[in-house]
Scaffold this motif. Structure first.
Motif, mmCIF file in Angstrom:
data_model
loop_
_atom_site.group_PDB
_atom_site.id
_atom_site.type_symbol
_atom_site.label_atom_id
_atom_site.label_comp_id
_atom_site.label_asym_id
_atom_site.label_seq_id
_atom_site.Cartn_x
_atom_site.Cartn_y
_atom_site.Cartn_z
ATOM 1 N N PRO A 128 0.896 -1.334 -0.030
ATOM 2 C CA PRO A 128 -0.059 -0.071 -0.106
ATOM 3 C C PRO A 128 0.804 1.349 0.059
ATOM 4 C CG PRO A 128 -1.044 -1.541 1.515
ATOM 5 C CD PRO A 128 0.260 -2.017 1.156
ATOM 6 N N HIS A 129 2.199 1.225 0.323
ATOM 7 C CA HIS A 129 3.094 2.544 0.123
ATOM 8 C C HIS A 129 4.245 2.388 -0.507
ATOM 9 C CE1 HIS A 129 0.581 5.085 3.053
ATOM 10 N NE2 HIS A 129 0.182 3.866 3.765
ATOM 11 N N PRO A 282 -9.342 -0.393 -19.867
ATOM 12 C CA PRO A 282 -8.473 0.186 -18.983
ATOM 13 C C PRO A 282 -7.578 -0.571 -18.671
ATOM 14 C CG PRO A 282 -10.585 -0.313 -18.111
ATOM 15 C CD PRO A 282 -10.635 -0.542 -19.680
ATOM 16 N N ASN A 283 -6.249 0.226 -17.950
ATOM 17 C CA ASN A 283 -5.102 -0.661 -17.604
ATOM 18 C C ASN A 283 -5.151 -0.929 -16.122
ATOM 19 O OD1 ASN A 283 -3.973 -0.716 -20.271
ATOM 20 N ND2 ASN A 283 -3.431 1.416 -19.893
ATOM 21 N N GLY A 284 -6.413 -1.104 -15.713
ATOM 22 C CA GLY A 284 -6.262 -1.320 -14.003
ATOM 23 C C GLY A 284 -5.682 -2.736 -13.625
ATOM 24 N N ASN A 285 -5.653 -3.729 -14.522
ATOM 25 C CA ASN A 285 -5.082 -4.926 -14.129
ATOM 26 C C ASN A 285 -3.664 -5.120 -14.484
ATOM 27 O OD1 ASN A 285 -7.430 -6.500 -13.243
ATOM 28 N ND2 ASN A 285 -8.037 -6.262 -15.237
ATOM 29 N N ALA A 286 -2.854 -4.001 -14.871
ATOM 30 C CA ALA A 286 -1.573 -3.789 -15.331
ATOM 31 C C ALA A 286 -0.717 -3.405 -14.199
ATOM 32 C CB ALA A 286 -1.403 -3.203 -16.648
ATOM 33 N N ILE A 287 -1.216 -3.018 -12.913
ATOM 34 C CA ILE A 287 -0.163 -2.063 -12.116
ATOM 35 C C ILE A 287 -0.335 -2.891 -10.897
ATOM 36 C CG2 ILE A 287 -0.877 0.022 -13.156
ATOM 37 C CD1 ILE A 287 -3.036 0.574 -11.253
ATOM 38 N N ALA A 288 -0.568 -4.065 -10.884
ATOM 39 C CA ALA A 288 -0.570 -4.823 -9.477
ATOM 40 C C ALA A 288 -1.387 -4.154 -8.397
ATOM 41 C CB ALA A 288 0.808 -5.207 -9.226
ATOM 42 N N ALA A 289 -2.509 -3.574 -8.683
ATOM 43 C CA ALA A 289 -3.191 -2.974 -7.598
ATOM 44 C C ALA A 289 -3.480 -3.642 -6.412
ATOM 45 C CB ALA A 289 -4.288 -2.115 -8.231
ATOM 46 N N GLN A 290 -3.726 -5.142 -6.665
ATOM 47 C CA GLN A 290 -4.019 -5.769 -5.830
ATOM 48 C C GLN A 290 -3.149 -5.959 -4.392
ATOM 49 O OE1 GLN A 290 -3.378 -6.737 -8.613
ATOM 50 N NE2 GLN A 290 -1.654 -8.445 -8.683
ATOM 51 N N ASN A 291 -1.852 -5.646 -4.827
ATOM 52 C CA ASN A 291 -0.978 -5.465 -3.624
ATOM 53 C C ASN A 291 -1.065 -4.273 -2.870
ATOM 54 O OD1 ASN A 291 0.181 -7.780 -4.954
ATOM 55 N ND2 ASN A 291 1.691 -6.610 -6.232
ATOM 56 N N ALA A 292 -1.740 -3.369 -3.178
ATOM 57 C CA ALA A 292 -2.095 -2.301 -2.536
ATOM 58 C C ALA A 292 -3.268 -2.380 -1.783
ATOM 59 C CB ALA A 292 -1.705 -1.132 -3.195
ATOM 60 N N VAL A 312 -9.168 1.935 -0.987
ATOM 61 C CA VAL A 312 -7.864 2.174 0.006
ATOM 62 C C VAL A 312 -7.932 3.816 0.146
ATOM 63 C CG1 VAL A 312 -5.638 1.971 0.374
ATOM 64 C CG2 VAL A 312 -6.784 0.344 -0.841
ATOM 65 N N ASN A 313 -8.153 4.337 1.305
ATOM 66 C CA ASN A 313 -8.217 5.501 1.749
ATOM 67 C C ASN A 313 -7.185 6.781 1.311
ATOM 68 O OD1 ASN A 313 -10.160 7.797 3.113
ATOM 69 N ND2 ASN A 313 -8.178 8.098 4.299
ATOM 70 N N HIS A 314 -5.840 6.135 0.989
ATOM 71 C CA HIS A 314 -5.035 7.076 0.586
ATOM 72 C C HIS A 314 -4.578 6.954 -1.053
ATOM 73 C CE1 HIS A 314 -2.678 3.578 1.718
ATOM 74 N NE2 HIS A 314 -1.856 3.857 0.905
ATOM 75 N N ILE A 315 -5.268 6.191 -1.539
ATOM 76 C CA ILE A 315 -5.166 5.959 -3.095
ATOM 77 C C ILE A 315 -6.111 6.286 -3.713
ATOM 78 C CG2 ILE A 315 -4.374 4.179 -4.652
ATOM 79 C CD1 ILE A 315 -3.038 2.554 -2.747
ATOM 80 N N PHE A 316 -5.897 7.218 -4.890
ATOM 81 C CA PHE A 316 -6.962 7.633 -5.689
ATOM 82 C C PHE A 316 -6.639 7.235 -7.132
ATOM 83 C CE2 PHE A 316 -5.823 10.372 -2.430
ATOM 84 C CZ PHE A 316 -6.992 10.910 -2.013
ATOM 85 N N ALA A 317 -7.883 7.316 -7.843
ATOM 86 C CA ALA A 317 -7.811 6.692 -9.297
ATOM 87 C C ALA A 317 -8.525 7.851 -10.162
ATOM 88 C CB ALA A 317 -8.262 5.371 -9.433
ATOM 89 N N ILE A 318 -8.235 8.126 -11.354
ATOM 90 C CA ILE A 318 -8.740 9.143 -12.119
ATOM 91 C C ILE A 318 -8.509 8.707 -13.548
ATOM 92 C CG2 ILE A 318 -8.015 10.844 -10.795
ATOM 93 C CD1 ILE A 318 -5.859 11.885 -12.764
ATOM 94 N N GLY A 319 -9.494 9.354 -14.651
ATOM 95 C CA GLY A 319 -9.236 9.211 -16.093
ATOM 96 C C GLY A 319 -9.913 7.902 -16.398
#
Length: 479
Positions: A128-129, A282-292, A312-319
């Protein structure tokens, strides 16, 4: 730091932004302006992402050239004839590239002025960080962040059954201008495909369009698209609705394509160039977001609230990654909201309208609720249309095929939507955008004095049509 990270981070920042497209660099610059130590990560060697490098900007440079060529040809009817243009593809491509370079250089200078650190590579979360940025030569840079803004964008969808061949391209390949084909197939009747069809048609190609659904540019109202189709019929040999490509073979004489559907040719058709423009994912599955701990849908979207926060409160997503519509101007405003919230402010994305523009010729632009949407949702509305055949400026331009349409709430009489088809519609729609956001009614718009003779008058006159007081049309029944 997770157990996977065995070394200290190479960079520590307040905000890391993944993706340097219009939304990403806007978020990074806004965060820096608010005092945050900011790092901007992108796989491109320059800022701007897909939109600036191989999308919005280079395509508009080519569309402008195509518009000028077509306009020059049209002047023959005005008594001014030119010889057929000589096309130098290398110079045309160089012009397009110079436009891109000027903008990317400007972005680099603005990043430096804001002390935004830029890292080239693919960003993936390790926890997450922490973000791992992997360069093309597989060197890894570890970034420790307090807040993150995901702006990883989208990529062109492909058709897996198509062969790998340089004569089969997506929009990026089409923008390279490798050749002027004699025959070209555009797979997909959306805005991207039709814009590129316009360019290649003007340069000399004969175009076929194939679309699996029952219409072109399905986001726009049919009356707007009908004007575009009538004007552009000369460009196309075949427009095959409710038809799809089922196979393609690369042969020395071209790409042999077979179709099936309501308007499918019986035999394979041979094309010099095939453009695949069937949408973006969208590229959401290309950034290993699950690790965060960030939740990503199967399609690759990331759900956000009105502050652009993920689960996750400190992580934002746009576009593009945060949902439809996939438009750069939406991403920019979302980026500002995300950056402001990352900096501890209270900011919300609460737009009443997000405009769309098809930069073909004539342009089609719409904002707010479309007539199609209003009918589908059961919204009580009234509409007013001002035909450009009554516009002095449109007639003087020799381009009076268009019209301006406004939609008003039946009860409050406030504007809820509008559409324009005609030259420069993309610029003209801005007044309608502002009117919707400000909650203007027909009187506000109609009594606003517009300059004469201009195409912008058509917005005010459409409002006068709604009120029944337009003196540029035959007498109307007063409301």
């Amino acid at each position: 730091m997770s157990a996977e990270n065995t070394r200290e981070p190479d960079h520590i920042c307040d905000v890391v932004v993944i993706g340097a497209g219009p939304g990403g660099y806007s978020a990074a610059f806004r965060a820096a302006d608010l005092g945050a130590r900011t790092i901007l990560v992108d796989r491109w060697p320059v800022l701007g992402g897909v939109c600036l490098n191989v999308g919005c900007i280079p395509s508009k440079a080519l569309l402008h050239t195509a518009f000028i060529i077509d306009a020059a040809r049209g002047l023959a009817e005005h008594g001014v004839a030119f010889a057929n243009p000589e096309i130098d593809l290398k110079k045309l491509a160089a012009h397009k590239d110079s436009v891109v370079k000027k903008l990317t250089n400007g972005l680099a200078a603005m990043a430096k002025a804001r002390k935004v650190i830029t890292l080239q590579g693919t960003g993936t979360f390790s926890d997450p960080h922490h973000l791992i940025v992997t360069s093309e030569d597989n060197r890894e840079t570890i970034v420790r962040f307090d807040k993150a803004i995901i702006a990883a964008g989208s990529e062109a969808m492909t058709l897996p059954f198509l062969p790998s061949d340089p004569r089969i391209v997506d929009s990026t390949g089409a923008l390279e201008l490798r050749q002027i084909p004699k025959t070209m197939l555009v797979i997909g009747g959306g805005i991207i495909g039709l814009e590129m069809a316009t360019v290649y048609s003007t340069l000399g190609a004969r175009i076929d369009i194939v679309e699996a659904l029952d219409g072109l540019m399905l986001g726009a109202d049919r009356d707007l698209v009908a004007v575009w189709q009538k004007i552009n019929a000369r460009r196309f040999d075949h427009v095959m609705m409710q038809t799809k490509v089922v196979s393609a073979n690369a042969e020395p004489d071209g790409i042999h394509v077979r179709f099936e559907g309501s308007n499918a040719p019986e035999k394979a058709v041979v094309y010099d160039l095939v453009l695949v423009a069937v949408g973006r994912k969208p590229n959401g599955n290309a950034i290993a977001a699950q690790n965060a701990g960030v939740t990503v849908t199967e399609r690759g979207f990331i759900a956000v609230d009105k502050q652009m926060r993920t689960n996750v409160n400190h992580i934002f997503a746009i576009g593009d990654i945060a949902g439809e519509p996939m438009l750069a101007h939406k991403a920019v405003h979302e980026g500002h909201v995300a950056a402001e919230n990352a900096a501890g402010k209270m900011s919300f994305f609460d737009a009443r309208q997000i405009p769309s523009v098809a930069y073909a010729d004539p342009e089609i632009a719409w904002a707010g609720v479309t007539e199609t949407e209003a009918q589908r949702q059961g919204i009580a509305f009234r509409k007013a249309v001002f035909p450009w055949a009554a516009s002095g400026r449109a007639i003087a331009n020799g381009r009076d095929e268009g019209f301006t349409k406004l939609l008003f709430d039946a009860e409050t009489q406030r504007i809820i939507g509008g559409g324009i088809v005609g030259i420069d519609a993309g610029n003209l729609i801005s007044e309608i955008c502002l009117a919707i956001e400000m909650g203007a009614d027909a009187i506000d718009i109609g009594k606003t004095i517009h300059p004469h003779p201009t195409l912008s008058e058509s917005v005010g006159m459409a409002a006068e049509v709604f009120e029944g007081v337009c003196t540029d049309l035959p007498p109307q029944k007063r409301r």
